[in-house]
Design an enzyme around this catalytic site. Structure first.
Site, mmCIF file in Angstrom:
data_model
loop_
_atom_site.group_PDB
_atom_site.id
_atom_site.type_symbol
_atom_site.label_atom_id
_atom_site.label_comp_id
_atom_site.label_asym_id
_atom_site.label_seq_id
_atom_site.Cartn_x
_atom_site.Cartn_y
_atom_site.Cartn_z
ATOM 1 N N TYR A 33 0.915 -1.115 -0.144
ATOM 2 C CA TYR A 33 0.024 -0.068 0.019
ATOM 3 C C TYR A 33 0.791 1.129 -0.056
ATOM 4 C CZ TYR A 33 0.995 0.753 4.932
ATOM 5 O OH TYR A 33 1.734 1.337 6.220
ATOM 6 N N LYS A 149 6.655 -1.970 1.750
ATOM 7 C CA LYS A 149 5.344 -1.307 2.504
ATOM 8 C C LYS A 149 4.276 -2.354 2.286
ATOM 9 C CE LYS A 149 3.234 3.228 3.227
ATOM 10 N NZ LYS A 149 3.324 3.358 4.692
ATOM 11 N N GLU A 182 12.415 2.877 13.800
ATOM 12 C CA GLU A 182 11.636 3.738 13.553
ATOM 13 C C GLU A 182 10.223 3.561 14.209
ATOM 14 O OE1 GLU A 182 10.014 3.224 9.518
ATOM 15 O OE2 GLU A 182 10.057 0.804 9.904
ATOM 16 N N LEU A 207 11.421 1.563 6.735
ATOM 17 C CA LEU A 207 10.748 2.045 5.517
ATOM 18 C C LEU A 207 11.416 3.286 5.119
ATOM 19 C CD1 LEU A 207 8.207 1.385 3.630
ATOM 20 C CD2 LEU A 207 7.167 3.279 4.925
HETATM 21 N N1 PLP Z 1 7.927 3.898 8.602
HETATM 22 C C1 PLP Z 1 6.693 3.169 8.865
HETATM 23 C C2 PLP Z 1 6.519 1.821 9.676
HETATM 24 C C3 PLP Z 1 5.310 3.782 8.154
HETATM 25 O O1 PLP Z 1 4.477 3.179 8.288
HETATM 26 C C4 PLP Z 1 5.396 5.044 7.849
HETATM 27 C C5 PLP Z 1 4.527 5.669 7.132
HETATM 28 O O2 PLP Z 1 3.395 5.208 7.051
HETATM 29 C C6 PLP Z 1 6.700 5.775 7.470
HETATM 30 C C7 PLP Z 1 7.768 5.262 8.083
HETATM 31 C C8 PLP Z 1 6.770 7.056 7.014
HETATM 32 O O3 PLP Z 1 6.670 7.035 5.465
HETATM 33 P P1 PLP Z 1 6.094 8.104 4.566
HETATM 34 O O4 PLP Z 1 7.055 9.459 4.978
HETATM 35 O O5 PLP Z 1 6.293 7.736 3.072
HETATM 36 O O6 PLP Z 1 4.694 8.166 4.854
#
Ligand code: PLP
Length: 285
Positions: A33, A149, A182, A207
């Protein structure tokens, strides 16, 4: 106004929008997603989100359902039909529908695509940002491919719930080496007392956030020093500032970690500035 969802080629009222019970996304969390910010009815950083989606699909050998341009069109159309001005658009692609069996189906199947979009209250988001959020730390318990993701988010759900039950908003995972990876739905950042901005380097264990990537350009423009490396909770407790980034939260100041106040316990000036500057560096389509 009833909400509209895109499901496999059709825009349907949300209450009629259904997926097959044998969809592998539902059965096995066999899907990926993206969540993209909508600002003034426009998509923020859509090409970057779609490039990451393409990578996630490739890593899991899920067929790309249509071109990235077509996917972006569907996202824009879903935003338009829902009259979303400030909010989010959610895009999910699963391997598709097949009789329940763990291995990939022998015959090729069509991937399933769902897109939804909704408004969020910008005043509420701004209020959170002006107060800052509390974070707890929790042991890392996810698989070592969280760079993909995937919709398989059970550990993230449990971590977020643990945060809520502790009166906090986000949980930061701490790996076996005692380092923060994270947040459960965001990337984690700290700013040291001598002004270095620190966030974990990208690999399979976090991620690679789109907000994180764009923020690197903001830091460069503001001539702030970035260190991409892992940090410990203790370094975070002693930091001048902390914040999280995600498409939904943008730059969200963190004022408490594990019950300890960060800096003076108020959102830091650098985090505030980064939040204000962010959209100048984002792609708008
Ligand atoms: N890390 C995780 C586990 C996430 O689920 C998300 C966003 O949903 C992020 C980091 C941040 O990613 P982004 O800046 O692309 O939204």
């Amino acid at each position: 106004m009833s909400r509209i969802a895109y499901v496999n080629g059709r825009y349907l009222p949300a209450r009629e929008a259904c997926v097959n019970v044998e969809d592998r996304g539902y059965q096995f969390a066999d899907g990926v997603y993206e969540v993209c910010e909508v600002r003034n009815g426009r998509l923020i950083d859509a090409p970057r989100h779609l490039a990451r989606l393409e990578r996630s699909l490739r890593e899991l050998r899920i067929t790309q359902p249509m071109t990235l341009t077509a996917l972006q069109f569907v996202m824009q159309e879903t935003v338009r039909r829902n009259r979303v001005d400030q909010g989010l658009v959610y895009l999910q692609v699963t391997r598709g529908v097949a009789r329940r069996d763990h291995p990939f189906p022998l015959q090729p199947i069509a991937p399933s695509v769902v897109v939804t979009s909704r408004n969020v209250n910008p005043a509420k988001a701004q209020e959170n940002a002006s107060k800052g959020i509390a974070v707890i730390t929790t042991p890392e318990n996810r698989w070592p491919r969280v760079d993909i993701k995937s919709v398989s988010l059970l550990p993230n759900v449990l971590a977020k719930q643990a945060a809520r039950e502790a009166g906090a908003y986000e949980a930061w995972y701490v790996d076996g080496q005692g380092k923060v990876t994270e947040g459960s739905s965001s990337n984690a950042w700290i700013i040291t007392r001598d002004g270095r901005v620190i966030t974990r380097h990208t690999d399979n264990f976090i991620l690679s956030g789109i907000t994180r990537a764009v923020l690197k350009h903001v830091l460069e423009a503001l001539q702030l020093r970035l260190e991409e490396r892992a940090f410990t909770p203790t370094e975070a407790y002693e930091a001048a500032e902390a914040f999280v980034t995600s498409a939904g939260q943008l730059v969200m100041p963190v004022v408490k970690i594990d019950g300890r106040e960060i800096g003076d316990g108020k959102p830091g000036s650098v985090a505030k500035r980064l939040r204000e500057e962010f959209h100048r560096f984002a792609h708008i389509s």
